[in-house]
Design a protein around this motif. Sequence first.
Motif, PDB file in Angstrom:
ATOM      1  N   PRO A   1       0.800  -1.230   0.000  1.00 35.99           N
ATOM      2  CA  PRO A   1       0.000   0.000   0.000  1.00 35.99           C
ATOM      3  C   PRO A   1       0.832   1.278   0.000  1.00 35.99           C
ATOM      4  O   PRO A   1       0.383   2.306  -0.486  1.00 35.99           O
ATOM      5  N   SER A   2       2.044   1.212   0.520  1.00 35.83           N
ATOM      6  CA  SER A   2       2.873   2.417   0.560  1.00 35.83           C
ATOM      7  C   SER A   2       3.493   2.762  -0.797  1.00 35.83           C
ATOM      8  O   SER A   2       3.982   3.871  -0.994  1.00 35.83           O
ATOM      9  N   ASP A   3       3.479   1.814  -1.735  1.00 37.02           N
ATOM     10  CA  ASP A   3       4.115   2.034  -3.039  1.00 37.02           C
ATOM     11  C   ASP A   3       3.208   2.709  -4.061  1.00 37.02           C
ATOM     12  O   ASP A   3       3.683   3.395  -4.958  1.00 37.02           O
ATOM     13  N   TRP A   4       1.908   2.453  -3.965  1.00 36.18           N
ATOM     14  CA  TRP A   4       0.943   2.981  -4.936  1.00 36.18           C
ATOM     15  C   TRP A   4      -0.295   3.462  -4.186  1.00 36.18           C
ATOM     16  O   TRP A   4      -0.657   2.908  -3.159  1.00 36.18           O
ATOM     17  N   SER A   5      -0.966   4.437  -4.734  1.00 39.25           N
ATOM     18  CA  SER A   5      -2.200   4.904  -4.110  1.00 39.25           C
ATOM     19  C   SER A   5      -3.307   3.871  -4.320  1.00 39.25           C
ATOM     20  O   SER A   5      -3.224   3.026  -5.217  1.00 39.25           O
ATOM     21  N   GLN A   6      -4.337   3.952  -3.502  1.00 36.12           N
ATOM     22  CA  GLN A   6      -5.448   3.016  -3.634  1.00 36.12           C
ATOM     23  C   GLN A   6      -6.132   3.159  -4.992  1.00 36.12           C
ATOM     24  O   GLN A   6      -6.530   2.168  -5.602  1.00 36.12           O
ATOM     25  N   SER A   7      -6.235   4.366  -5.505  1.00 38.20           N
ATOM     26  CA  SER A   7      -6.871   4.549  -6.816  1.00 38.20           C
ATOM     27  C   SER A   7      -6.022   3.921  -7.926  1.00 38.20           C
ATOM     28  O   SER A   7      -6.569   3.367  -8.891  1.00 38.20           O
ATOM     29  N   GLU A   8      -4.702   3.969  -7.805  1.00 41.11           N
ATOM     30  CA  GLU A   8      -3.838   3.330  -8.799  1.00 41.11           C
ATOM     31  C   GLU A   8      -3.990   1.810  -8.750  1.00 41.11           C
ATOM     32  O   GLU A   8      -4.078   1.151  -9.790  1.00 41.11           O
ATOM     33  N   VAL A   9      -4.044   1.261  -7.546  1.00 45.63           N
ATOM     34  CA  VAL A   9      -4.226  -0.180  -7.391  1.00 45.63           C
ATOM     35  C   VAL A   9      -5.594  -0.596  -7.923  1.00 45.63           C
ATOM     36  O   VAL A   9      -5.724  -1.613  -8.620  1.00 45.63           O
ATOM     37  N   ASP A  10      -6.614   0.214  -7.637  1.00 43.73           N
ATOM     38  CA  ASP A  10      -7.961  -0.090  -8.134  1.00 43.73           C
ATOM     39  C   ASP A  10      -8.010  -0.069  -9.660  1.00 43.73           C
ATOM     40  O   ASP A  10      -8.618  -0.950 -10.285  1.00 43.73           O
ATOM     41  N   LEU A  11      -7.375   0.915 -10.272  1.00 44.80           N
ATOM     42  CA  LEU A  11      -7.354   0.970 -11.738  1.00 44.80           C
ATOM     43  C   LEU A  11      -6.564  -0.203 -12.316  1.00 44.80           C
ATOM     44  O   LEU A  11      -6.978  -0.791 -13.321  1.00 44.80           O
ATOM     45  N   ALA A  12      -5.445  -0.544 -11.698  1.00 44.98           N
ATOM     46  CA  ALA A  12      -4.678  -1.705 -12.170  1.00 44.98           C
ATOM     47  C   ALA A  12      -5.533  -2.958 -12.093  1.00 44.98           C
ATOM     48  O   ALA A  12      -5.518  -3.789 -13.011  1.00 44.98           O
ATOM     49  N   THR A  13      -6.300  -3.103 -11.022  1.00 46.11           N
ATOM     50  CA  THR A  13      -7.188  -4.254 -10.867  1.00 46.11           C
ATOM     51  C   THR A  13      -8.228  -4.286 -11.972  1.00 46.11           C
ATOM     52  O   THR A  13      -8.472  -5.341 -12.588  1.00 46.11           O
TER      53      THR A  13
END
Length: 181
Positions: free
Chosen positions: A110-122
Amino acid sequence: FLKQRLLTAEPHQVATIASILADHKNELLGDLWSMLDTSNPDHDQHLLHAASALAKYDPDNGQKWTAVAPRVSRRLVNENSLRVAVWIGLLRPVREYLVPPLAGVFRARPSDWSQSEVDLATDVLGEYAADDLDQLSELVLDANPKQFASLFDKLQSHGDAAIAKLDEEINRVLTPWWDDP
């Protein structure tokens, strides 16, 4: 004029402009690859435009796509979420190169990417891996609860094959290994 318009157009216009310019692709390839190859911040706003045109003109250039995929993926997960669906479609011909760096975002701390970036990647991975049961099942096995919920319908569409694949993982016997003297 059209080359410049290709790089500044709304995402939904890029495919049409790229098609119009297709007869001139050999003249455009060098400049488009140059935009992706360099880390010039001035090119970032046009990066997905150039990548989309290259996905149409030069999708089989594996060596170059492998090199630029992390940068394209990074830009994709930072894009406005309302535009991502269009970019997903435009970049689909090169998804095999984009999946590894997107999976890195998906699996990141979680410290490497924002939650919105992780959500978009998903979301992007859900689209790109939907027809690849092996890839999709690997993602589901690594998913957090929110990611799992997002990917589950894609996995479920594989029916009995998905059940068999996950049963195989559940029934796998781990063999410990260590090298103590």
